[in-house]
Structures are given as C-alpha cells and as structure tokens.
Design an enzyme around this catalytic site. Structure first.
Site, mmCIF file in Angstrom:
data_model
loop_
_atom_site.group_PDB
_atom_site.id
_atom_site.type_symbol
_atom_site.label_atom_id
_atom_site.label_comp_id
_atom_site.label_asym_id
_atom_site.label_seq_id
_atom_site.Cartn_x
_atom_site.Cartn_y
_atom_site.Cartn_z
ATOM 1 N N ASN A 1 -4.348 6.136 -1.102
ATOM 2 C CA ASN A 1 -3.567 6.445 0.101
ATOM 3 C C ASN A 1 -2.867 7.800 0.020
ATOM 4 O O ASN A 1 -2.605 8.424 1.046
ATOM 5 C CB ASN A 1 -2.557 5.330 0.388
ATOM 6 C CG ASN A 1 -3.217 4.169 1.110
ATOM 7 O OD1 ASN A 1 -4.340 4.296 1.590
ATOM 8 N ND2 ASN A 1 -2.537 3.046 1.178
ATOM 9 N N SER B 1 0.817 -1.205 0.000
ATOM 10 C CA SER B 1 0.000 0.000 0.000
ATOM 11 C C SER B 1 0.853 1.259 0.000
ATOM 12 O O SER B 1 0.383 2.310 -0.389
ATOM 13 C CB SER B 1 -0.945 0.002 1.200
ATOM 14 O OG SER B 1 -0.223 -0.133 2.387
ATOM 15 N N HIS C 1 -3.475 -3.445 -5.566
ATOM 16 C CA HIS C 1 -3.684 -2.918 -4.219
ATOM 17 C C HIS C 1 -5.167 -2.965 -3.850
ATOM 18 O O HIS C 1 -5.975 -2.208 -4.397
ATOM 19 C CB HIS C 1 -3.142 -1.477 -4.120
ATOM 20 C CG HIS C 1 -3.294 -0.895 -2.759
ATOM 21 N ND1 HIS C 1 -3.583 0.421 -2.519
ATOM 22 C CD2 HIS C 1 -3.213 -1.481 -1.531
ATOM 23 C CE1 HIS C 1 -3.660 0.632 -1.218
ATOM 24 N NE2 HIS C 1 -3.455 -0.509 -0.604
ATOM 25 N N GLU D 1 -6.580 -1.046 -7.026
ATOM 26 C CA GLU D 1 -5.696 -0.194 -7.840
ATOM 27 C C GLU D 1 -4.708 -1.117 -8.563
ATOM 28 O O GLU D 1 -3.992 -1.885 -7.906
ATOM 29 C CB GLU D 1 -4.929 0.784 -6.951
ATOM 30 C CG GLU D 1 -5.798 1.846 -6.304
ATOM 31 C CD GLU D 1 -5.043 2.697 -5.274
ATOM 32 O OE1 GLU D 1 -5.452 3.842 -5.058
ATOM 33 O OE2 GLU D 1 -4.060 2.214 -4.673
HETATM 34 N N1 CAA Z 1 -13.731 -10.033 5.598
HETATM 35 C C1 CAA Z 1 -14.723 -10.706 5.019
HETATM 36 N N2 CAA Z 1 -16.035 -10.451 5.258
HETATM 37 C C2 CAA Z 1 -16.325 -9.463 6.116
HETATM 38 C C3 CAA Z 1 -15.323 -8.729 6.761
HETATM 39 C C4 CAA Z 1 -13.978 -9.036 6.465
HETATM 40 N N3 CAA Z 1 -12.967 -8.388 7.026
HETATM 41 N N4 CAA Z 1 -15.908 -7.843 7.562
HETATM 42 C C5 CAA Z 1 -17.246 -8.030 7.449
HETATM 43 N N5 CAA Z 1 -17.498 -9.009 6.566
HETATM 44 C C6 CAA Z 1 -18.772 -9.552 6.147
HETATM 45 C C7 CAA Z 1 -19.523 -9.989 7.389
HETATM 46 O O1 CAA Z 1 -19.995 -11.309 7.225
HETATM 47 C C8 CAA Z 1 -20.630 -8.988 7.492
HETATM 48 O O2 CAA Z 1 -21.868 -9.512 7.816
HETATM 49 P P1 CAA Z 1 -22.263 -9.957 9.345
HETATM 50 O O3 CAA Z 1 -21.873 -8.814 10.264
HETATM 51 O O4 CAA Z 1 -23.730 -10.158 9.250
HETATM 52 O O5 CAA Z 1 -21.484 -11.204 9.605
HETATM 53 C C9 CAA Z 1 -20.775 -8.439 6.092
HETATM 54 O O6 CAA Z 1 -19.496 -8.525 5.484
HETATM 55 C C10 CAA Z 1 -21.249 -7.005 6.101
HETATM 56 O O7 CAA Z 1 -20.431 -6.336 7.022
HETATM 57 P P2 CAA Z 1 -20.845 -4.976 7.650
HETATM 58 O O8 CAA Z 1 -22.257 -5.018 8.148
HETATM 59 O O9 CAA Z 1 -19.764 -4.541 8.579
HETATM 60 O O10 CAA Z 1 -20.861 -4.099 6.327
HETATM 61 P P3 CAA Z 1 -21.249 -2.608 6.161
HETATM 62 O O11 CAA Z 1 -22.332 -2.507 5.193
HETATM 63 O O12 CAA Z 1 -21.410 -1.956 7.495
HETATM 64 O O13 CAA Z 1 -19.929 -2.003 5.462
HETATM 65 C C11 CAA Z 1 -17.662 -1.410 5.259
HETATM 66 C C12 CAA Z 1 -18.676 -2.196 6.066
HETATM 67 C C13 CAA Z 1 -17.648 -1.855 3.797
HETATM 68 C C14 CAA Z 1 -16.313 -1.751 5.891
HETATM 69 C C15 CAA Z 1 -18.003 0.098 5.326
HETATM 70 O O14 CAA Z 1 -18.159 0.494 6.653
HETATM 71 C C16 CAA Z 1 -16.940 0.944 4.679
HETATM 72 O O15 CAA Z 1 -16.938 1.146 3.489
HETATM 73 N N6 CAA Z 1 -15.994 1.482 5.498
HETATM 74 C C17 CAA Z 1 -14.860 2.226 5.015
HETATM 75 C C18 CAA Z 1 -13.710 1.270 4.840
HETATM 76 C C19 CAA Z 1 -12.518 1.911 4.194
HETATM 77 O O16 CAA Z 1 -12.446 3.104 3.976
HETATM 78 N N7 CAA Z 1 -11.548 1.060 3.867
HETATM 79 C C20 CAA Z 1 -10.322 1.511 3.271
HETATM 80 C C21 CAA Z 1 -9.283 1.487 4.318
HETATM 81 S S1 CAA Z 1 -7.765 2.169 3.727
HETATM 82 C C22 CAA Z 1 -6.987 0.854 3.069
HETATM 83 O O17 CAA Z 1 -7.385 -0.274 3.106
HETATM 84 C C23 CAA Z 1 -5.738 1.226 2.382
HETATM 85 C C24 CAA Z 1 -4.542 0.610 2.896
HETATM 86 O O18 CAA Z 1 -3.676 0.405 2.108
HETATM 87 C C25 CAA Z 1 -4.320 0.337 4.355
#
Ligand code: CAA
Length: 286
Positions: A193, A122, A143, A155
């Site tokens: 990022n 990342s 990514h 990405e």
């Molecule tokens: N892996 C697999 N499945 C998953 C999971 C995971 N880590 N987390 C949750 N799930 C599944 C679960 O089964 C969940 O259902 P249950 O709770 O009923 O078991 C299902 O997905 C739905 O989960 P949520 O109810 O938590 O889903 P949501 O609709 O609330 O959305 C989200 C969650 C997509 C994370 C949303 O909150 C979101 O878009 N958040 C922002 C995340 C973000 O910005 N990410 C980028 C981070 S930066 C990055 O990653 C860059 C880097 O290089 C570090």
C-alpha cells in the site's frame, strides 16, 4: 514466548476480507470460528463462502465432499467468548483505531495467554493496535489482499514489540493457507500500500489531467503497463470508501501530497458511489 500449534483460528469481522480469509482457512484444513455482530451478517458471509466453494466444485477444482468438509469446519457466532479456544485470532473489522483497540482489549480477556492476535489492517499501525493489550509480543499484522482467496500475497508485519515466535507462527500459517508470505516492519502502508495507494491516486488524477475516460485509463494500464485490472476497476473492487480511508490514514502519517485522495474520489464516496458493493462506482454493477 511459546506458541501453540495453530489448529483453531478465529476471524473477527466477516466482510469481504474476513470472509475471504475464513474461506482460505477452511479450505486449508483449519477449524474456524467466525464472529460477526449479527446472525444476519454471519449468514451472509456463510452464503458468500458457500457460493465461491460451489464455483470451485462446478469447475472441478474441488470435490463436493471436500466442500462439505470445509463448510463443516466453519462455525459462526456473534459472541466473542466463543473464540476462547482459538490458537490464533485474525481481526478484519472496520478500519478505525478505536473499535480495533476495544476488540483487542476484549480478546486479551478471552483467549489463552499463548494465543496469537493478528490484525488485517491495511493502513493503521500494528504497534498502536498492539498497545491495547498487556502482551504486545503476541500481536502481529497479517495483511491479506483483495480478493483474499485469489491474491497470493500476505504481508506479515512485525510491530515494535512482536516476538520472533509470533512472527514466524504467522508466516507458517500464511504458508499453510497457500500464500506467499513476506516479512516486513510496521511502517505506514507496509510494502504494497505504500507503493500502490499513491500510484492509484496518480492514476485517478490523470483522469482529469488527460481528460481520459475510466474505460480508456483502464485500457491504458492493462494494455500498456500489463496490470491485471485497470485502476478504476481495481478501486471499484477494493471499495471507494476503503480506498479513500486508506489514503487519508497514510497521508496523515507521511504527508506526501501524492498520497492524499483526489477530490473526485472523495466526492464519489460522499455520494455513496462505493464501487462494486454499492452497485455503482466508476462503473455500474447489476
Ligand atoms: N472471493 C472468493 N472467490 C472469488 C472472489 C472473491 N472475492 N472473486 C472471484 N472469485 C472466484 C470466482 O469463483 C471466480 O470464478 P467464476 O467467475 O467462474 O465464479 C474465480 O475466483 C476466478 O475469478 P476471476 O475470473 O475474476 O479471476 P481472474 O483470473 O480474472 O483474476 C484477480 C482476478 C485475481 C482479482 C485479478 O484480476 C487481479 O489480480 N487483480 C488485481 C487485484 C489487486 O490488485 N488486488 C489488490 C488490491 S489492494 C488491497 O487489497 C490492499 C488493501 O489493503 C485494500
């Protein structure tokens, strides 16, 4: 270069990102060889994937036979040599250049000459990673975002010497995984990022500047800016150590003060408050 049809995919490193990528790939019908350094870590990743697929069955988003088929397509190993027949290998190990260079050098000895080598880094340079091998044209960045099974973006990063064929093959794999791939060049932080890390660090500085609580800061950004989750919840999800490390790596390249990790979060990292994975970060997780 001629790229093979991609059927068998190796994933090296089955932490949160690698396990998420492996999950996506078995759901999409690829054969996966997942490699971890110990059988225990491999089993932990298998349990995590089996759990999330079971949740999909429970919610009728997937049939039970489909789950069994997907899990049957996942084989685990601790031996890198088992990746020999892979058409594509995605690296998702620790975010340190040294171990990544060592891994790519080893992979080049093992996989076929036409196999594609991708890194999920990342914040490191894909070009620097590609320099480890004598065939850098087959190296690209793929990514994914955390949580990989849920975030639609991938990405596809073109390094200095990546071939068009390798880039387009990675785009096609991204599409088959159900993602929305974008193509970009190998600049520090790529696209998301480069924007998100300074923005999150600004948010964390506002905690002290405005003397606002993490809960209220999160409410500010979800209720006032439409973010799906607040910055403190997001940094806890990504991992405080991962965020500090990515901020430092990006700061080293761009030297913009906003990118440097705020002292508060470096102190949290040093105290072992790593977010969800350690049970405590800005919030507590039981
Ligand atoms: N892996 C697999 N499945 C998953 C999971 C995971 N880590 N987390 C949750 N799930 C599944 C679960 O089964 C969940 O259902 P249950 O709770 O009923 O078991 C299902 O997905 C739905 O989960 P949520 O109810 O938590 O889903 P949501 O609709 O609330 O959305 C989200 C969650 C997509 C994370 C949303 O909150 C979101 O878009 N958040 C922002 C995340 C973000 O910005 N990410 C980028 C981070 S930066 C990055 O990653 C860059 C880097 O290089 C570090």
């Amino acid at each position: 270069m001629t790229v093979p049809e991609i059927r068998r995919v190796g994933v090296v490193g089955l932490g949160a990102m690698g396990a998420g990528i492996a999950q996506l790939a078995i759901e999409a019908g690829f054969e996966i060889v997942g490699r971890e350094v110990s059988a225990e870590l491999g089993a932990k990743a298998h349990d995590r994937i089996a759990h999330f697929l079971q949740r999909k069955v429970d919610k009728e988003q997937m049939g039970a036979p489909e789950r069994e088929r997907a899990l049957g397509a996942l084989s685990l190993t601790t031996d890198l040599a088992d990746l020999a027949d892979c058409d594509l290998v995605i690296e998702a190990i620790v975010e340190d250049l040294g171990p990544k260079l060592e891994l790519f050098r080893a992979l080049e000895e093992i996989v076929r000459p036409d196999a594609i080598l991708a890194t999920n880094t990342s914040a490191l340079s894909v070009t620097e990673i590609a320099a480890a091998v004598s065939t850098p044209e087959r190296v690209v960045g793929m990514h994914f975002f955390n949580p990989a099974p849920l975030m639609p973006l991938v990405e596809i990063v073109r390094a200095q010497l990546s071939s068009d064929e390798a880039v387009e093959a990675a785009v096609t794999v991204g599409e088959k995984l159900g993602k929305r791939p974008i193509r970009c060049h190998d600049t520090p932080g790529f696209v998301v990022n480069r924007v998100l890390i300074p923005l999150l660090n600004d948010c964390l500085r506002v905690l002290d500047e405005a003397r606002v609580s993490p809960e209220d800061l999160d409410t500010a950004m979800t209720a006032g800016a439409g973010w799906p989750m607040g910055p403190c919840t997001l940094v806890d999800l990504v991992g405080i150590d991962v965020h500090v490390h990515a901020s430092e790596a990006l700061y080293e390249k761009l030297r913009e003060p906003r990118i440097a990790p705020p002292a508060r979060i470096v102190a949290m990292k040093n105290a072992g408050l790593l977010g969800r994975k350690s049970g405590r970060g800005f919030y507590r997780y039981d």
